[in-house]
Design a protein around this motif. Structure first.
Motif, short mmCIF file in Angstrom:
data_model
loop_
_atom_site.label_atom_id
_atom_site.label_comp_id
_atom_site.label_asym_id
_atom_site.label_seq_id
_atom_site.Cartn_x
_atom_site.Cartn_y
_atom_site.Cartn_z
N ALA A 239 0.87 -1.18 0.00
CA ALA A 239 0.00 0.00 0.00
C ALA A 239 0.90 1.22 0.00
CB ALA A 239 -0.92 0.01 1.21
N ALA A 240 0.77 2.06 -1.02
CA ALA A 240 1.60 3.26 -1.14
C ALA A 240 3.09 2.92 -1.07
CB ALA A 240 1.23 4.28 -0.07
N GLN A 242 4.54 0.53 0.52
CA GLN A 242 4.96 -0.10 1.76
C GLN A 242 4.29 -1.47 1.90
OE1 GLN A 242 7.25 1.28 3.93
NE2 GLN A 242 7.47 2.89 2.38
N ASP A 268 -6.15 1.19 -0.73
CA ASP A 268 -5.53 1.03 -2.04
C ASP A 268 -4.37 0.03 -1.93
OD1 ASP A 268 -7.28 2.86 -3.18
OD2 ASP A 268 -5.97 4.56 -2.70
#
Length: 289
Positions: A239-240, A242, A268
């Motif tokens: 996510a992002a 990470q 997301d």
């Protein structure tokens, strides 16, 4: 628990990867109670529940349906662990107990669903076959345990096997390939949804970790159902940019999976560079503990 199944010839399609381990003898119940994570003493003959074996560090070795077939006789229905291998592993703990561990030349198969008096009832066809209700939110399913060569066994059907596996995942039943054994605690796999472990029974390997995680509220990760592309066990979920979790198991086409994610993972998500999204877990596979 007897009934007349009236199974037609070739009515049941074998499910690959399933093994059946018989545990019998005067000390069978006590042996399983000391080794398994659910309360075997509370399991009446003619009933079944979800159960499993843990490492001393509380990691799931195997998850299975435990059938109390008759007094002093249990069947471990193993979807992802060879019965011979598990028998060899468990024999190290038999010591002087009067118990016999015997892999059975039986077949687990998907077949017609009879009427069950209760979700955890075991139906005995009187011809060596047993039936378990594996139905859930998506409708009825029946798992048949049949001796090899039973006339109701049909040829394997890839479509039937794929649909069964997908239904397991959709209902939150983790299917643990070899690379995912001993990687997760019961809480990480959200096995409380299946009532697959006990917090009240006596000691068993890993019990201290399971209890501590529960009573201290330290379960910071849990099971999530995902939809995406090319999903496979061991794949990192991001996510992002990470890492927030790991895929535990996936359908054969890689379009759905179960993953262990942090409780605070954002919406997301991506896996293997491909976007993925959360799906709701189906209900109905829980059985009385």
């Amino acid at each position: 628990m007897s009934f007349k199944p009236n199974l037609a010839a070739n009515a049941c399609h074998p499910l690959p990867g399933h093994g059946i381990l018989e545990v019998s003898g005067p000390d069978a119940a006590a042996f399983l109670q000391a080794q398994a994570m659910n309360d075997v003493a509370a399991l009446a003959p003619g009933r079944w529940h979800w159960n499993g074996l843990l490492t001393p560090k509380g990691r799931v070795i195997a998850l299975f349906a435990l059938v109390h077939a008759a007094p002093s006789r249990f069947l471990m229905v193993l979807p992802d662990f060879p019965a011979e291998e598990l028998a060899s592993r468990m024999k190290r703990f038999v010591f002087r107990s009067k118990v016999v561990l015997q892999p059975l030349p039986w077949v687990a198969a998907a077949g017609p669903s009879p009427a069950f008096a209760a979700a955890d009832a075991v139906l005995d066809g009187g011809d060596g076959g047993l039936a378990l209700d594996m139905g859930g939110e998506d409708g009825p399913r029946c798992l048949w345990l049949l001796p090899s060569g039973h006339p109701s066994l049909a040829a394997p059907d890839a479509a039937v096997a794929s649909a069964w596996h997908a239904a397991d995942l959709a209902h939150g039943l983790p299917r643990l390939p070899e690379g995912q054994r001993e990687a997760w605690t019961p809480q990480m796999l959200s096995l409380e949804r299946l009532a697959a472990f006990s917090l009240k029974k006596g000691c068993y390997p890993g019990q201290e970790i399971v209890a501590r995680t529960h009573y201290l509220g330290q379960a910071k990760r849990g099971l999530v159902r995902l939809a995406g592309e090319s999903l496979q066990p061991g794949l990192a979920v991001d996510a992002a940019g990470q890492a927030v979790g790991t895929v535990v198991c996936a359908t054969g086409d890689g379009r759905e999976a179960l993953a262990v994610l942090g409780a605070d993972a954002p919406g997301d998500l991506a896996a293997g560079g491909q976007p993925c999204r959360r799906l709701p877990l189906r209900e109905g596979l829980r059985r009385p503990a």
